[in-house]
Design a protein around this motif. Structure first.
Motif, short mmCIF file in Angstrom:
data_model
loop_
_atom_site.label_atom_id
_atom_site.label_comp_id
_atom_site.label_asym_id
_atom_site.label_seq_id
_atom_site.Cartn_x
_atom_site.Cartn_y
_atom_site.Cartn_z
N SER A 146 0.81 -1.22 0.00
CA SER A 146 0.00 0.00 0.00
C SER A 146 0.85 1.28 0.00
CB SER A 146 -0.95 0.02 1.20
OG SER A 146 -0.20 0.08 2.41
N ARG A 176 5.18 0.84 -4.12
CA ARG A 176 4.47 0.82 -5.40
C ARG A 176 5.34 1.42 -6.51
NH1 ARG A 176 -0.93 -0.27 -4.88
NH2 ARG A 176 -1.56 1.04 -6.62
N ASP A 189 3.11 -6.99 -11.49
CA ASP A 189 2.73 -5.66 -11.03
C ASP A 189 2.15 -5.78 -9.61
OD1 ASP A 189 0.05 -6.50 -11.28
OD2 ASP A 189 -0.28 -5.35 -13.12
N ASP A 200 -0.86 -5.37 -8.41
CA ASP A 200 -2.09 -6.16 -8.30
C ASP A 200 -1.80 -7.65 -8.32
OD1 ASP A 200 -3.67 -3.89 -8.07
OD2 ASP A 200 -4.05 -3.78 -10.23
N ARG A 223 -0.52 -9.15 -5.13
CA ARG A 223 -1.50 -9.30 -4.04
C ARG A 223 -2.17 -10.68 -4.03
NH1 ARG A 223 -2.94 -3.40 -4.67
NH2 ARG A 223 -2.22 -2.51 -2.71
N HIS A 224 -1.83 -11.54 -4.97
CA HIS A 224 -2.44 -12.87 -5.04
C HIS A 224 -2.17 -13.62 -3.72
CE1 HIS A 224 -3.18 -17.01 -6.29
NE2 HIS A 224 -3.98 -16.46 -7.21
#
Length: 155
Positions: free
Chosen positions: A13, A18, A41, A43, A46-47
């Motif tokens: 976050s 990032r 990336d 996103d 975040r898996h």
């Protein structure tokens, strides 16, 4: 003077994390064709199969790294990147050792990775080899690619 490297779990976050991940991905696209870029990336990182850590020196983000669970026995190192300002300071080795230790704690028996073949990736290849990783063939969904080197090590 040796500076302390603090490695902590990262929830992706923070702006600094990032930015470093975006810079890493952009750099991969600068040195390899799109079909040969396997960096993730924010996103994708975040898996649920992935854990991400960040390395900090004196309050500054110095690097990131991730561990992906391939199955109950094997893990893959993903998104290892040291900020250019901290290259050569031991951040990459500290992160790699942290991921290896975490994989052992999770009961994994081996670690795998994919990295690039251009000269830009030579330091990463040397680091992995110095920590016991050996060349191997493609694994999981990877295919032979002139822009990819595959490595593994038993834990």
């Amino acid at each position: 003077m040796q500076r302390t490297i603090e490695i902590r779990t990262d929830d992706l976050s923070g702006d600094a994390t990032r930015r470093l991940i975006a810079s890493h991905l952009a750099g991969m696209h600068d040195t390899s064709p799109a079909e040969s870029v396997h960096a993730l990336d924010v996103d994708a990182l975040r898996h649920p199969s992935l854990s991400v850590w960040s390395a900090w020196i004196d309050g500054e983000l110095a690097g990131v790294g991730a561990l992906k669970a391939l199955d109950s026995d094997r893990g893959e190192i993903k998104s290892m990147r040291v900020d250019d300002r901290f290259r050569g300071t031991g951040v990459g080795r500290a992160m790699l050792r942290h991921i290896i230790d975490e994989a052992r704690l999770r009961g994994l028996s081996s670690l795998w990775l994919e990295t690039g073949t251009t000269e830009d990736f030579a330091p990463a290849q040397r680091l992995y080899a110095s920590e016991g990783f050996a060349l191997c063939g493609p694994f999981e969904d990877y295919a032979l690619d002139p822009f990819s080197v595959f490595m593994t090590r038993a834990l």
